[in-house]
Design a protein around this motif. Structure first.
Motif, mmCIF file in Angstrom:
data_model
loop_
_atom_site.group_PDB
_atom_site.id
_atom_site.type_symbol
_atom_site.label_atom_id
_atom_site.label_comp_id
_atom_site.label_asym_id
_atom_site.label_seq_id
_atom_site.Cartn_x
_atom_site.Cartn_y
_atom_site.Cartn_z
ATOM 1 N N GLY A 25 -2.640 0.661 5.481
ATOM 2 C CA GLY A 25 -3.812 -0.214 5.552
ATOM 3 C C GLY A 25 -5.055 0.406 4.975
ATOM 4 O O GLY A 25 -5.716 -0.180 4.107
ATOM 5 N N LEU A 30 -3.272 -2.530 2.270
ATOM 6 C CA LEU A 30 -2.395 -3.642 2.624
ATOM 7 C C LEU A 30 -2.901 -4.337 3.878
ATOM 8 O O LEU A 30 -3.377 -3.687 4.809
ATOM 9 N N ALA A 31 -2.790 -5.667 3.901
ATOM 10 C CA ALA A 31 -3.231 -6.450 5.060
ATOM 11 C C ALA A 31 -2.273 -6.225 6.226
ATOM 12 O O ALA A 31 -1.057 -6.258 6.060
ATOM 13 N N PHE A 46 2.761 -4.896 7.532
ATOM 14 C CA PHE A 46 1.886 -4.823 6.371
ATOM 15 C C PHE A 46 2.480 -5.630 5.223
ATOM 16 O O PHE A 46 3.607 -5.361 4.793
ATOM 17 N N SER A 131 -1.627 -9.530 1.388
ATOM 18 C CA SER A 131 -2.496 -8.489 0.850
ATOM 19 C C SER A 131 -3.030 -8.850 -0.525
ATOM 20 O O SER A 131 -2.383 -9.546 -1.288
ATOM 21 N N SER A 133 -4.197 -6.064 -2.335
ATOM 22 C CA SER A 133 -4.398 -4.663 -2.688
ATOM 23 C C SER A 133 -4.244 -4.456 -4.186
ATOM 24 O O SER A 133 -3.342 -5.013 -4.807
#
Length: 164
Positions: A25, A30-31, A46, A131, A133
């Motif tokens: 995270g 990452l969500a 994640f 995510s 990211s």
């Protein structure tokens, strides 16, 4: 006919879940979604593209109380867990455990003897934050070691319908 399964998540056992959460995270962006399991427990999950990484402590009942770290099992999402379980049983892939709650509801563990030793579960699709990211886009493949690659290819591509 139901659609082919898709990779939902990879269950990872880590000796230091908070540190792994910080890397996934905090460092990789990452969500994180905490998914409920039975008994009021939650698991950090994640998002990695359309799939996810789920982290478990050694000894967690969801990973059969194993103390071994690393990949424990893969979760394949399907539209209808019961119908897919029945279809696979007719094709010779039996369910071993259908009693555990999953990260998103339905959760059926397939007999690892029928999946060439690869711990595999059929699950309902995860509903988690996705995510955005810039470091990690997706899980694009999994490599699985097998003593019988021809049988593994047959099980996962011909029977389960996954791409190679």
């Amino acid at each position: 006919m139901t659609s082919s399964p898709k990779l939902s998540y990879v269950a990872l056992v880590s000796r230091d879940v908070p540190a792994a959460c910080e890397v996934l995270g905090g460092v990789l962006g990452l969500a994180r979604t905490d998914c409920a399991l039975g008994g009021g427990d939650t698991v950090p999950v994640f998002a990695t593209g359309e799939a996810a990484l789920a982290l478990f402590e050694p000894g967690d009942p969801f990973v059969h109380e194993t103390d071994r770290t690393g990949v424990h099992h893969i979760g394949l999402s399907v539209d209808d867990v019961d119908a897919t379980t029945a279809r696979l049983a007719a094709a010779g892939i039996a369910a071993r455990d259908a009693g555990m709650p999953g990260l998103a509801g339905g959760h059926v563990e397939l007999d690892p003897d029928a999946t060439v030793g690869v711990r595999t579960c059929l699950v309902d699709p995860l509903t988690i934050d996705r995510s955005a990211s810039s470091r990690i886009e997706r899980i694009d493949h999994l490599g699985v070691a097998s003593s019988d690659n021809r049988k593994a290819i047959s099980v996962f591509t011909d029977t389960l319908g996954l791409p190679i």
